[in-house]
Design a protein around this motif. Structure first.
Motif, PDB file in Angstrom:
ATOM      1  N   ASN A   1       0.823  -1.216   0.000  1.00 46.00           N
ATOM      2  CA  ASN A   1       0.000   0.000   0.000  1.00 46.00           C
ATOM      3  C   ASN A   1       0.853   1.261   0.000  1.00 46.00           C
ATOM      4  O   ASN A   1       0.480   2.278  -0.577  1.00 46.00           O
ATOM      5  N   GLY A   2       1.997   1.186   0.659  1.00 41.77           N
ATOM      6  CA  GLY A   2       2.863   2.357   0.747  1.00 41.77           C
ATOM      7  C   GLY A   2       3.999   2.357  -0.254  1.00 41.77           C
ATOM      8  O   GLY A   2       4.857   3.245  -0.218  1.00 41.77           O
ATOM      9  N   ALA A   3       4.019   1.389  -1.163  1.00 41.47           N
ATOM     10  CA  ALA A   3       5.111   1.310  -2.144  1.00 41.47           C
ATOM     11  C   ALA A   3       4.994   2.437  -3.165  1.00 41.47           C
ATOM     12  O   ALA A   3       3.899   2.770  -3.607  1.00 41.47           O
ATOM     13  N   PRO A   4       6.127   3.050  -3.547  1.00 35.39           N
ATOM     14  CA  PRO A   4       6.087   4.176  -4.481  1.00 35.39           C
ATOM     15  C   PRO A   4       5.927   3.777  -5.940  1.00 35.39           C
ATOM     16  O   PRO A   4       5.738   4.646  -6.797  1.00 35.39           O
ATOM     17  N   MET A   5       6.028   2.504  -6.261  1.00 37.64           N
ATOM     18  CA  MET A   5       5.944   2.079  -7.657  1.00 37.64           C
ATOM     19  C   MET A   5       4.533   2.320  -8.202  1.00 37.64           C
ATOM     20  O   MET A   5       3.540   2.059  -7.526  1.00 37.64           O
ATOM     21  N   SER A   6       4.467   2.797  -9.432  1.00 37.33           N
ATOM     22  CA  SER A   6       3.186   3.005 -10.089  1.00 37.33           C
ATOM     23  C   SER A   6       3.395   2.995 -11.597  1.00 37.33           C
ATOM     24  O   SER A   6       4.496   3.244 -12.086  1.00 37.33           O
ATOM     25  N   ASP A   7       2.327   2.686 -12.325  1.00 36.88           N
ATOM     26  CA  ASP A   7       2.361   2.661 -13.795  1.00 36.88           C
ATOM     27  C   ASP A   7       3.523   1.825 -14.333  1.00 36.88           C
ATOM     28  O   ASP A   7       4.208   2.229 -15.277  1.00 36.88           O
ATOM     29  N   MET A   8       3.724   0.665 -13.721  1.00 38.10           N
ATOM     30  CA  MET A   8       4.784  -0.228 -14.187  1.00 38.10           C
ATOM     31  C   MET A   8       4.331  -0.938 -15.464  1.00 38.10           C
ATOM     32  O   MET A   8       3.201  -1.399 -15.575  1.00 38.10           O
ATOM     33  N   ASP A   9       5.227  -1.015 -16.438  1.00 40.94           N
ATOM     34  CA  ASP A   9       4.896  -1.696 -17.695  1.00 40.94           C
ATOM     35  C   ASP A   9       4.965  -3.205 -17.553  1.00 40.94           C
ATOM     36  O   ASP A   9       4.213  -3.934 -18.208  1.00 40.94           O
ATOM     37  N   VAL A  10       5.876  -3.680 -16.703  1.00 43.08           N
ATOM     38  CA  VAL A  10       6.060  -5.119 -16.521  1.00 43.08           C
ATOM     39  C   VAL A  10       6.300  -5.387 -15.039  1.00 43.08           C
ATOM     40  O   VAL A  10       7.111  -4.708 -14.402  1.00 43.08           O
ATOM     41  N   ILE A  11       5.593  -6.373 -14.490  1.00 43.01           N
ATOM     42  CA  ILE A  11       5.835  -6.824 -13.124  1.00 43.01           C
ATOM     43  C   ILE A  11       6.022  -8.335 -13.148  1.00 43.01           C
ATOM     44  O   ILE A  11       5.145  -9.067 -13.630  1.00 43.01           O
ATOM     45  N   PHE A  12       7.166  -8.791 -12.651  1.00 42.24           N
ATOM     46  CA  PHE A  12       7.433 -10.221 -12.476  1.00 42.24           C
ATOM     47  C   PHE A  12       7.311 -10.548 -10.993  1.00 42.24           C
ATOM     48  O   PHE A  12       8.002  -9.947 -10.163  1.00 42.24           O
ATOM     49  N   CYS A  13       6.452 -11.508 -10.665  1.00 39.84           N
ATOM     50  CA  CYS A  13       6.311 -11.970  -9.287  1.00 39.84           C
ATOM     51  C   CYS A  13       6.295 -13.483  -9.330  1.00 39.84           C
ATOM     52  O   CYS A  13       5.240 -14.126  -9.352  1.00 39.84           O
ATOM     53  N   GLN A  14       7.483 -14.069  -9.353  1.00 39.47           N
ATOM     54  CA  GLN A  14       7.617 -15.506  -9.505  1.00 39.47           C
ATOM     55  C   GLN A  14       8.362 -16.109  -8.307  1.00 39.47           C
ATOM     56  O   GLN A  14       9.319 -15.520  -7.805  1.00 39.47           O
ATOM     57  N   ASN A  15       7.921 -17.286  -7.884  1.00 39.37           N
ATOM     58  CA  ASN A  15       8.573 -18.025  -6.797  1.00 39.37           C
ATOM     59  C   ASN A  15       8.583 -17.245  -5.485  1.00 39.37           C
ATOM     60  O   ASN A  15       9.492 -17.382  -4.668  1.00 39.37           O
TER      61      ASN A  15
ATOM     62  N   LEU B   1       0.174  -1.572 -11.923  1.00 36.91           N
ATOM     63  CA  LEU B   1       0.435  -1.944 -13.301  1.00 36.91           C
ATOM     64  C   LEU B   1      -0.200  -0.918 -14.237  1.00 36.91           C
ATOM     65  O   LEU B   1      -1.355  -0.540 -14.064  1.00 36.91           O
ATOM     66  N   ALA B   2       0.556  -0.460 -15.222  1.00 39.03           N
ATOM     67  CA  ALA B   2       0.040   0.517 -16.185  1.00 39.03           C
ATOM     68  C   ALA B   2      -0.999  -0.137 -17.094  1.00 39.03           C
ATOM     69  O   ALA B   2      -0.971  -1.352 -17.312  1.00 39.03           O
ATOM     70  N   PRO B   3      -1.925   0.628 -17.634  1.00 39.42           N
ATOM     71  CA  PRO B   3      -2.842   0.083 -18.645  1.00 39.42           C
ATOM     72  C   PRO B   3      -2.046  -0.543 -19.790  1.00 39.42           C
ATOM     73  O   PRO B   3      -1.103   0.060 -20.304  1.00 39.42           O
ATOM     74  N   GLY B   4      -2.400  -1.761 -20.155  1.00 35.27           N
ATOM     75  CA  GLY B   4      -1.642  -2.489 -21.173  1.00 35.27           C
ATOM     76  C   GLY B   4      -0.428  -3.208 -20.632  1.00 35.27           C
ATOM     77  O   GLY B   4       0.244  -3.921 -21.373  1.00 35.27           O
ATOM     78  N   GLY B   5      -0.137  -3.024 -19.327  1.00 40.43           N
ATOM     79  CA  GLY B   5       1.048  -3.626 -18.719  1.00 40.43           C
ATOM     80  C   GLY B   5       0.925  -5.125 -18.551  1.00 40.43           C
ATOM     81  O   GLY B   5      -0.174  -5.696 -18.581  1.00 40.43           O
ATOM     82  N   LEU B   6       2.079  -5.769 -18.339  1.00 39.77           N
ATOM     83  CA  LEU B   6       2.172  -7.224 -18.255  1.00 39.77           C
ATOM     84  C   LEU B   6       2.522  -7.658 -16.838  1.00 39.77           C
ATOM     85  O   LEU B   6       3.499  -7.173 -16.258  1.00 39.77           O
ATOM     86  N   LEU B   7       1.734  -8.585 -16.278  1.00 38.60           N
ATOM     87  CA  LEU B   7       1.997  -9.182 -14.976  1.00 38.60           C
ATOM     88  C   LEU B   7       2.303 -10.658 -15.183  1.00 38.60           C
ATOM     89  O   LEU B   7       1.479 -11.396 -15.743  1.00 38.60           O
ATOM     90  N   VAL B   8       3.473 -11.114 -14.734  1.00 38.43           N
ATOM     91  CA  VAL B   8       3.887 -12.506 -14.874  1.00 38.43           C
ATOM     92  C   VAL B   8       4.010 -13.124 -13.491  1.00 38.43           C
ATOM     93  O   VAL B   8       4.722 -12.597 -12.628  1.00 38.43           O
TER      94      VAL B   8
END
Length: 288
Positions: A216-230, A251-258
């Motif tokens: 909730n407090g993370a500064p990341m926003s509008d990321m194009d790609v997010i990898f959350c594996q393992n 995640l930005a609109p059109g962004g990719l979540l893996v």
């Protein structure tokens, strides 16, 4: 004659059921990590190792130490370095990176080079995935003359893992399964036999400490790609969904979540569209 005993390896007393419950509750409350009965020996061994170093002989006393104000917070951080699994490797799941490359090349045609790419490795451990993302982005953006800018951030709860990530130094064994051409382009040999990430690649990467329970407090926003594996495998099912919902918000609109294949089952989000790939669990966020 009796063999000599290495006192540093002598086990401490077994945890009582009450002590184990207290440690389970503390770990889940603070980090989301679930320690099952099957991992009790793992917990006891790592606690014992650290307790010997600080001269504490019982689990209850050490529990009080790690929960005792600011000094306890420092010790807690050290303990988390012991308890978090930091084993990873470059391009750990090749189909995920093949998907990323195809995704970036396809989107490169519809977005201008002036718009930089932002990529995020959640739970980056010692940095291999983060640098793999950077290499994949660099390679994808140079194809077909698409010379776009990009930046990659790796986050983890472990300070020691982040320190190793920032060093960008890896043994030859760590690079064995990587394409030799990529090794030659993005790593330089050092006198001690290790390999250093090239300055040009390192300049595209940064690392920061982040507990995924505090997204909730993370500064990341509008990321194009997010990898959350393992990473999600260490959390309860409801917590996995909560973490993923928070990542979608960044995640930005059109962004990719893996996501790691098999780490979450039946999860859906109204703003996501599943990617048609039998080897990768991935989604794109609907465009506005």
């Amino acid at each position: 004659m009796q063999p000599s005993v290495d006192w540093s390896l002598r086990p401490l007393a077994d945890m009582s059921s009450a002590e184990f419950h207290d440690w389970q509750a503390l770990l889940e409350e603070r980090s989301g990590m679930v320690v099952t009965e099957q991992r009790r020996i793992f917990l006891q061994a790592n606690l014992s190792s650290r307790m010997r170093e600080v001269g504490v002989t019982d689990y209850a006393s050490y529990y009080r130490q790690v929960t005792d104000g600011p000094r306890g917070a420092v010790e807690w951080s050290t303990l988390m370095d012991r308890l978090t699994v930091q084993e990873t490797r470059f391009f750990r799941h090749p189909p995920s990176f093949a998907l990323l490359s195809a995704y970036m090349q396809q989107r490169c045609e519809s977005r201008g080079a002036a718009q930089p790419w932002s990529l995020w490795s959640v739970g980056c451990a010692s940095g291999e995935e983060t640098y793999s993302l950077a290499i994949c982005a660099a390679e994808a953006l140079t194809l077909d003359g698409c010379d776009g800018q990009y930046g990659v951030i790796g986050t983890d709860i472990s300070l020691s893992a982040l320190s190793r990530s920032r060093d960008g130094l890896y043994s030859r064994r760590r690079l064995e399964q990587m394409d030799p051409d990529l090794c030659a382009r993005y790593f330089q040999p050092m006198p001690d036999g290790r390999f250093q990430v090239t300055p040009s690649l390192a300049a595209r990467v940064c690392f920061a400490r982040l507990n995924v329970l505090e997204l909730n407090g993370a500064p990341m926003s509008d990321m194009d790609v997010i990898f959350c594996q393992n990473l999600l495998i260490y959390f309860r099912r409801w917590r996995r969904r909560e973490i993923l919902n928070r990542l979608v918000e960044r995640l930005a609109p059109g962004g990719l979540l893996v996501i790691g294949a098999g780490e979450v089952v039946g999860w859906q989000h109204p703003e996501l569209v599943p990617v048609a790939d039998s080897q990768v669990l991935a989604f794109t966020r609907k465009c506005l």
